[in-house]
Structure formats: structure tokens, C-alpha cells
Design a protein around this motif. Structure first.
Motif, PDB file in Angstrom:
ATOM      1  N   ALA A 322       0.842  -1.343  -0.060  1.00  0.00           N
ATOM      2  CA  ALA A 322       0.028   0.244   0.048  1.00  0.00           C
ATOM      3  C   ALA A 322       0.921   1.340   0.049  1.00  0.00           C
ATOM      4  N   SER A 323       2.135   1.034   0.474  1.00  0.00           N
ATOM      5  CA  SER A 323       3.042   2.236   0.514  1.00  0.00           C
ATOM      6  C   SER A 323       3.452   2.845  -0.846  1.00  0.00           C
ATOM      7  N   HIS A 324       3.459   4.220  -0.894  1.00  0.00           N
ATOM      8  CA  HIS A 324       3.740   4.879  -2.225  1.00  0.00           C
ATOM      9  C   HIS A 324       5.016   5.618  -1.676  1.00  0.00           C
ATOM     10  N   LYS A 325       5.546   5.404  -0.520  1.00  0.00           N
ATOM     11  CA  LYS A 325       6.872   5.965  -0.163  1.00  0.00           C
ATOM     12  C   LYS A 325       7.764   5.002  -0.174  1.00  0.00           C
ATOM     13  N   ILE A 326       9.020   5.476  -0.731  1.00  0.00           N
ATOM     14  CA  ILE A 326      10.193   4.417  -1.331  1.00  0.00           C
ATOM     15  C   ILE A 326      10.950   4.262   0.383  1.00  0.00           C
ATOM     16  N   TRP A 327      10.967   5.042   1.158  1.00  0.00           N
ATOM     17  CA  TRP A 327      11.493   4.846   2.436  1.00  0.00           C
ATOM     18  C   TRP A 327      11.021   3.898   3.434  1.00  0.00           C
ATOM     19  N   MET A 328       9.546   3.835   3.040  1.00  0.00           N
ATOM     20  CA  MET A 328       8.711   2.980   4.127  1.00  0.00           C
ATOM     21  C   MET A 328       8.962   1.445   3.383  1.00  0.00           C
ATOM     22  N   ALA A 329       8.936   1.403   2.254  1.00  0.00           N
ATOM     23  CA  ALA A 329       8.992   0.237   1.558  1.00  0.00           C
ATOM     24  C   ALA A 329      10.581  -0.371   1.953  1.00  0.00           C
ATOM     25  N   TYR A 330      11.515   0.415   1.873  1.00  0.00           N
ATOM     26  CA  TYR A 330      13.066  -0.166   2.232  1.00  0.00           C
ATOM     27  C   TYR A 330      12.883  -0.467   3.737  1.00  0.00           C
ATOM     28  N   LEU A 331      12.519   0.147   4.625  1.00  0.00           N
ATOM     29  CA  LEU A 331      12.458   0.117   6.020  1.00  0.00           C
ATOM     30  C   LEU A 331      11.553  -1.349   6.372  1.00  0.00           C
ATOM     31  N   LEU A 332      10.627  -1.507   5.825  1.00  0.00           N
ATOM     32  CA  LEU A 332       9.482  -2.790   6.224  1.00  0.00           C
ATOM     33  C   LEU A 332      10.424  -4.093   5.481  1.00  0.00           C
ATOM     34  N   TYR A 333      11.042  -3.860   4.296  1.00  0.00           N
ATOM     35  CA  TYR A 333      11.669  -4.902   3.782  1.00  0.00           C
ATOM     36  C   TYR A 333      12.700  -5.257   4.524  1.00  0.00           C
ATOM     37  N   ILE A 334      13.488  -4.452   5.244  1.00  0.00           N
ATOM     38  CA  ILE A 334      14.614  -4.668   6.193  1.00  0.00           C
ATOM     39  C   ILE A 334      14.288  -5.251   7.460  1.00  0.00           C
ATOM     40  N   ILE A 335      13.190  -4.941   7.944  1.00  0.00           N
ATOM     41  CA  ILE A 335      12.506  -5.718   9.215  1.00  0.00           C
ATOM     42  C   ILE A 335      12.175  -6.996   8.946  1.00  0.00           C
ATOM     43  N   ILE A 336      11.293  -7.487   7.625  1.00  0.00           N
ATOM     44  CA  ILE A 336      11.137  -8.786   7.421  1.00  0.00           C
ATOM     45  C   ILE A 336      12.049  -9.650   7.132  1.00  0.00           C
ATOM     46  N   SER A 337      13.236  -9.145   6.821  1.00  0.00           N
ATOM     47  CA  SER A 337      14.491  -9.952   6.564  1.00  0.00           C
ATOM     48  C   SER A 337      15.031 -10.331   7.921  1.00  0.00           C
TER      49      SER A 337
END
Length: 422
Positions: A322-337
Motif C-alpha cells: 500500500a505504501s507509495h513512499k520508497i523509504w517505508m518500503a525499504y524499512l519494512l523490507y529490512i525488518i521482514i528480513s
């Protein structure tokens, strides 16, 4: 775990756990080779930039990479993973690991030199083969060490490979900012893969089956009996099912993370930093797994850890979609990992401890085949539907949601006796 006789252990296990004053020195040498292999196999600065490379240098569209190229690796990995137990029984783990290293080398040579769509699809097939041999390495480690050392060894080798990828990603990010040619990325990656192939030769040999063992196991009744013995136990089945679901979900998130980043902001050039941070989070998660047993002495607490971790990954995938903010996508990707690696390291060791017949490669292959089958089915569905990558991430979250639901059900209806076996 049932005690094995000396003749059943094989030379690799005797090398690590055998008696004698040379054993500690040999154990340290073995650990050094395992860590060298883990590090060199993942030092791939080109990996975070493979999608941009295929788009900018090879002139494929993002849609072609997402729909026509990347899915080939999923189908290939499913096929090769299915063959891994038989390959290890006939050839030995070491030989399969060596062949997998060669397959990975071939992957990047083809990606570097090929230009047609067909060559890129072949590249993904060799990549799928190399990926399928990674579970063989995990099984090989389980064969080498004692049960008490499982968690430490798995966490160390996993953390080392993730740390290597992190350093390589940061190197790649630096090279991108300096506008260095992608040819340099490939040269560095292939140099370390050559070191990986060399280190696989140094690994101690493990024996395949004797001719009598092969004959017995590859008969229909022998295989059925072996499968039943391997999958015995309710807790082992639940943990294996989680492994399959979470593996499918995380593989898809990892495969299409850079595609999502490109869709949100095609001008962003921070993939190297993001993938490096995700590997650092994964490495930290692998070390955290060492302490899970200490803080979860009761089975109910362990189940709650599984529930919370799986639920968070599901929620974060939805937010990424749902995010349109690249920084939010980056952060969540890191946490999931980080969450996935912590749970995966811990659960794989729990499965190893519950296994009674020593068929680690068969258990891991079954989990991976099921995970890849689920991944393939979803991949085929989204291809047919023509969903954009953001919508695909909503689908990926479903795997983590199902993993959460399984443990919620086990917590509520599993019974005290079953929970005590975690």
C-alpha cells in the motif's frame, strides 16, 4: 535423537566429533572452511543491481523481468529441489554442493554475456539449480556436528553468509555511486564464486548410500517407509509446514523486492544500501536465534514467538503493497528480513532435534518442495492475472498469515502435551 554407530556416522561426522587430541584442531579447520564457503558464496555485489542491469544494459522492461525471466528460477528450483535427496544419496552432499557452486558461476557468466530473452531464462534455470543446493549445505552441516552444536553452527554459517552479502551490497552501492561499469560488478562476483567453488573442494567428504542402501531406499515401499519415519511427530509436521509457508512468502518478497522499489521510485539508486541493511538485519536475527531457547523454556512461549513474528511479516507485506513512499518500503523490507532469518534459523534447528532418523536432506527437501510448490502456484496465478507488483505483495502476505493461523490453532487446540515438545 537415536544414537548412531561409528560405521553409520561416516568420515565427515568422525572428523568433527571423533575422539583424540587432534579433534579440536580439526573442528576449527572445518569451521574455517564452512565459514569461508558461506562468505564467498554470497559475496555478490551484482545481485542488488541485477534488475537495473537487465533493464538498462540488456534493454528488457520491468514487466519482462517480472513475468518472463524471474519466474523461470522458481520453476527450476522446484524441479531441482525435488531431486536433491536422491542426488545426495547417490553422489554425497559434498559433490552436490560442488555442482551447485558451478551452477551459480554459470548463472552470472550467462547474465553477463547473454543478451536474448532465452539466454536470460536459461540463466534463471542455472540460478534455480544453485539455489536448490543451499538446503544441501544446511543438511550437510547437520550431519557434521553434534545435536548440541546445531544452533551455534547454523546461526554462525547463516550469519556469515548474510554478512557477506551485506558487505557486497555496500560495495555495489559504492560502485554505483561512482558510476562504475556493471562489468566490474560481475568480475568481482565471479572471483568470489571461484573461491566458493575451491572451498567446496576442501569440505570433508560424506558417504552416499551403499549399494544395498540405495536398492532398499529407492524401492517404492522403502521410500514410503522412509518418508513416514522422517515426518513422524505432530510438532515436527507443524514446524515443517511453517517452514514451507514462510519460505514461500519470504522468497517471493526477496525476489520481487527490487521490482517493487523500482515501481515506487525508478530513480532511486539505494538498492545496495537497502539489501545490505536487510542482510545485516538477517545476520542479527540469526544470532538472536541462539538466545530463543534461553528465553522460551516453555513450549507456549515459543509458539507465541512464532505467532508474533509471522503476524508482523504478514502486516508489513500489506504495508509495503500500500505504501507509495520508497523509504517505508525499504524499512519494512529490512525488518521482514530480520524476523524471517531469526525464526527460520530457530525452527530449522528445532526440526533437526525432533528428527529421529537423521534424514535431514529429505526433511529439508520436503519443506522446500512444498514451499516452492506454493510459491510456484501463486506465481503462476499472478502471472495469469497480470497483477502489478504492489498487488503481488498483498498476495505474498497471505503465506505469513496462514503461518500465523497455524500456530494460533496449535496454541488453542494443540494440547499441553504437544506444546511441551517445542
Amino acid at each position: 535423537m537415536e544414537e548412531a554407530s561409528e560405521s553409520e556416522l561416516g568420515p565427515a561426522t568422525l572428523l568433527v566429533g571423533g575422539e583424540g587430541q587432534d579433534s579440536p584442531r580439526r573442528s576449527k579447520s572445518l569451521l574455517a572452511v564452512l565459514l569461508l564457503f558461506s562468505f564467498s558464496s554470497q559475496f555478490l555485489p551484482i545481485e542488488p543491481y541485477l534488475v537495473p542491469y537487465l533493464i538498462s544494459d540488456k534493454h528488457f522492461s520491468n514487466l519482462q523481468v517480472t513475468v518472463d525471466i524471474y519466474p523461470c528460477s522458481i520453476y527450476a528450483q522446484l524441479f531441482f529441489t525435488f531431486l536433491m535427496p536422491a542426488a545426495c544419496l547417490y553422489l554425497s552432499h559434498k559433490v552436490v554442493i560442488f555442482l551447485g557452486s558451478l551452477g551459480t558461476v554459470a548463472t552470472y557468466i550467462i547474465a553477463w554475456s547473454g543478451s536474448s530473452l532465452f539466454s536470460m531464462q536459461v540463466m534463471q534455470v542455472t540460478y534455480g539449480f544453485g539455489m536448490s543446493t543451499r538446503l544441501v549445505f544446511s543438511s550437510y552441516v547437520f550431519h557434521l556436528v553434534s545435536e548440541e552444536e546445531y544452533q551455534t553452527m547454523i546461526s554462525l554459517t547463516t550469519a556469515t553468509s548474510l554478512l557477506s552479502f551485506m558487505i557486497a551490497s555496500e560495495l555495489g552501492q559504492l560502485l554505483v555511486l561512482k558510476e562504475v561499469s556493471y562489468h566490474v560488478f560481475f568480475a568481482i562476483s565471479l572471483a568470489f564464486l571461484g573461491l566458493c567453488t575451491f572451498s567446496s573442494v576442501l569440505l570433508p567428504k560424506d558417504d552416499g548410500l551403499t549399494s544395498m542402501g540405495v536398492s532398499a531406499c529407492f524401492k517404492g515401499k522403502g521410500w514410503i517407509k522412509l518418508l513416514r519415519e522422517t515426518c513422524r511427530g505432530r510438532t515436527l509436521k507443524v514446524l515443517s509446514l511453517w517452514s514451507a509457508l514462510a519460505y514461500a512468502g519470504f522468497s517471493l518478497v526477496q525476489n520481487y523486492g527490487t521490482n517493487l522499489f523500482d515501481a515506487i521510485d525508478s530513480n532511486s539508486k539505494l538498492n545496495g544500501h537497502v539489501l545490505a541493511a536487510s542482510q545485516a538485519a538477517g545476520s542479527l536475527g540469526s544470532f538472536v536465534a541462539l538466545y530463543f531457547d534461553r528465553i522460551s523454556s516453555k513450549g507456549r512461549i515459543k509458539i507465541l514467538i512464532y505467532i508474533v513474528g509471522s503476524a508482523l511479516m504478514s502486516i508489513f507485506c500489506v504495508y509495503m503493497a500500500a505504501s507509495h513512499k520508497i523509504w517505508m518500503a525499504y524499512l519494512l523490507y529490512i525488518i521482514i528480513s530480520g524476523i524471517y532469518q531469526a525464526l527460520a534459523c530457530f525452527i530449522s534447528v528445532q526440526c533437526g532435534k525432533l528428527l529421529r532418523n537423521g534424514q535431514f536432506i529429505l526433511l529439508f527437501s520436503l519443506c522446500n518442495v512444498l514451499g516452492l510448490l506454493l510459491e510456484t502456484l501463486l506465481q503462476a496465478a499472478v502471472e495469469i492475472a497480470g497483477l502489478p507488483v504492489s498487488a503481488q505483495f498483498l498476495c505474498f502476505s497471505g503465506f505469513f498469515f496462514m503461518a500465523t493461523a497455524i500456530f494460533v490453532g496449535f496454541l488453542l487446540f494443540g494440547g499441553q502435551e504437544s506444546q511441551s515438545t517445542f
